[in-house]
Design a protein around this motif. Structure first.
Motif, PDB file in Angstrom:
ATOM      1  N   CYS A 228       0.812  -1.214   0.000  1.00  0.00           N
ATOM      2  CA  CYS A 228       0.000   0.000   0.000  1.00  0.00           C
ATOM      3  C   CYS A 228       0.845   1.263   0.000  1.00  0.00           C
ATOM      4  N   ILE A 229       2.054   1.179   0.464  1.00  0.00           N
ATOM      5  CA  ILE A 229       2.869   2.386   0.579  1.00  0.00           C
ATOM      6  C   ILE A 229       4.078   2.381  -0.345  1.00  0.00           C
ATOM      7  N   LYS A 230       4.218   1.373  -1.195  1.00  0.00           N
ATOM      8  CA  LYS A 230       5.422   1.280  -2.010  1.00  0.00           C
ATOM      9  C   LYS A 230       5.600   2.470  -2.940  1.00  0.00           C
ATOM     10  N   ASP A 231       4.493   3.073  -3.362  1.00  0.00           N
ATOM     11  CA  ASP A 231       4.592   4.240  -4.220  1.00  0.00           C
ATOM     12  C   ASP A 231       4.657   5.536  -3.432  1.00  0.00           C
ATOM     13  N   ASP A 232       4.497   5.461  -2.129  1.00  0.00           N
ATOM     14  CA  ASP A 232       4.579   6.640  -1.291  1.00  0.00           C
ATOM     15  C   ASP A 232       6.016   6.854  -0.841  1.00  0.00           C
ATOM     16  N   LYS A 233       6.328   8.089  -0.583  1.00  0.00           N
ATOM     17  CA  LYS A 233       7.684   8.436  -0.164  1.00  0.00           C
ATOM     18  C   LYS A 233       7.806   8.328   1.344  1.00  0.00           C
ATOM     19  N   ASP A 234       9.022   8.273   1.808  1.00  0.00           N
ATOM     20  CA  ASP A 234       9.278   8.184   3.237  1.00  0.00           C
ATOM     21  C   ASP A 234       9.268   9.595   3.838  1.00  0.00           C
TER      22      ASP A 234
ATOM     23  N   THR B   2      -5.525   2.468  -5.286  1.00  0.00           N
ATOM     24  CA  THR B   2      -4.691   1.784  -6.286  1.00  0.00           C
ATOM     25  C   THR B   2      -5.046   0.302  -6.247  1.00  0.00           C
ATOM     26  N   THR B   3      -4.773  -0.361  -7.342  1.00  0.00           N
ATOM     27  CA  THR B   3      -5.130  -1.780  -7.454  1.00  0.00           C
ATOM     28  C   THR B   3      -4.179  -2.695  -6.702  1.00  0.00           C
ATOM     29  N   THR B   4      -3.035  -2.195  -6.291  1.00  0.00           N
ATOM     30  CA  THR B   4      -2.042  -3.023  -5.600  1.00  0.00           C
ATOM     31  C   THR B   4      -2.099  -2.879  -4.087  1.00  0.00           C
ATOM     32  N   CYS B   5      -2.999  -2.069  -3.598  1.00  0.00           N
ATOM     33  CA  CYS B   5      -3.078  -1.748  -2.170  1.00  0.00           C
ATOM     34  C   CYS B   5      -4.066  -2.668  -1.466  1.00  0.00           C
ATOM     35  N   SER B   6      -3.597  -3.392  -0.462  1.00  0.00           N
ATOM     36  CA  SER B   6      -4.487  -4.299   0.280  1.00  0.00           C
ATOM     37  C   SER B   6      -5.519  -3.527   1.108  1.00  0.00           C
ATOM     38  N   ASP B   7      -5.177  -2.343   1.595  1.00  0.00           N
ATOM     39  CA  ASP B   7      -6.153  -1.528   2.328  1.00  0.00           C
ATOM     40  C   ASP B   7      -7.271  -1.062   1.391  1.00  0.00           C
TER      41      ASP B   7
ATOM     42  N   GLN C  99       0.412  11.840  -0.511  1.00  0.00           N
ATOM     43  CA  GLN C  99       0.493  10.379  -0.498  1.00  0.00           C
ATOM     44  C   GLN C  99      -0.581   9.792   0.405  1.00  0.00           C
ATOM     45  N   THR C 100      -0.619   8.506   0.490  1.00  0.00           N
ATOM     46  CA  THR C 100      -1.450   7.684   1.365  1.00  0.00           C
ATOM     47  C   THR C 100      -2.859   7.468   0.790  1.00  0.00           C
ATOM     48  N   ILE C 101      -3.150   6.186   0.600  1.00  0.00           N
ATOM     49  CA  ILE C 101      -4.453   5.738   0.117  1.00  0.00           C
ATOM     50  C   ILE C 101      -4.876   4.534   0.928  1.00  0.00           C
ATOM     51  N   PRO C 102      -6.102   4.119   0.896  1.00  0.00           N
ATOM     52  CA  PRO C 102      -7.215   4.760   0.203  1.00  0.00           C
ATOM     53  C   PRO C 102      -7.616   6.055   0.889  1.00  0.00           C
ATOM     54  N   ARG C 103      -8.335   6.878   0.135  1.00  0.00           N
ATOM     55  CA  ARG C 103      -8.860   8.147   0.623  1.00  0.00           C
ATOM     56  C   ARG C 103     -10.329   8.215   0.259  1.00  0.00           C
TER      57      ARG C 103
END
Length: 179
Positions: free
Chosen positions: A18-24, A66-71, A133-137
């Motif tokens: 869920c966070i792989k595309d989000d930045k640190d 996103t389609t790859t996010c388990s949340d 960043q951060t989904i779902p929203r």
């Protein structure tokens, strides 16, 4: 030892998806409750949407995923249920795939047997107006184009069931003053 390792690795890998595309970096919400929906236009070849015009006069549930996010996979059925149960009462459900192609979303929709409309925000132009960043929203937007409620990362209902979907629909009705 293998069980302990599996117990640790599996949750971490699911969270990471869920966070792989989000930045640190710290999440920044640019649109909050009581803010107006920002001005944007999105067209993905099949659908187009203009804000605030397409929100005015409508009670809207706006969802970024996103389609790859388990949340997202856990929470998107709540949006579908709201679409199926409240559309006839005037709820407009809009879902936007952050950084997703239309084909990827279409495949995801087929896999999950979803029927609500969706848009592809391949370059994150619309998403970036709402947050960094951060989904779902999830955003509940009133007829004037004002956000009345928002939720980031977890609706808090857990795995979908009809009873939990009904609770979410009650929240929607309360926040958007359904009669």
């Amino acid at each position: 030892m293998k069980r302990l390792l599996l117990f640790f690795i599996l949750p971490v890998s699911i969270f990471y998806s869920c966070i792989k595309d989000d930045k640190d970096i710290e999440t920044e919400n640019y649109i909050l409750a009581e803010d107006s929906v920002p001005v944007f236009e999105i067209s993905d070849g099949e659908n187009s949407l203009k804000s605030p015009g397409d929100f005015l006069g409508k009670k809207t549930l706006l969802v970024f995923f996103t389609t790859t996010c388990s949340d997202c996979r856990r929470d998107i059925p709540f949006a579908e249920y709201a679409h199926l149960q409240l559309e006839t009462q005037g709820l407009n459900v809009i879902t936007i795939g952050r950084g997703e192609t239309r084909q990827t979303i279409n495949d995801y929709w087929s896999e999950l047997d979803l029927s609500m409309p969706y848009f592809s925000d391949i370059n994150r132009e619309v998403f970036d107006l709402f947050a960094n960043q951060t989904i779902p929203r999830f955003y509940l937007i009133d007829e004037k184009g004002v956000v009345k409620w928002m939720c980031v990362n977890d609706l808090g209902y857990g795995t979908f069931s009809k009873e939990k979907g009904d609770l979410f629909n009650i929240l929607i009705k309360e926040k958007l003053n359904f009669k």
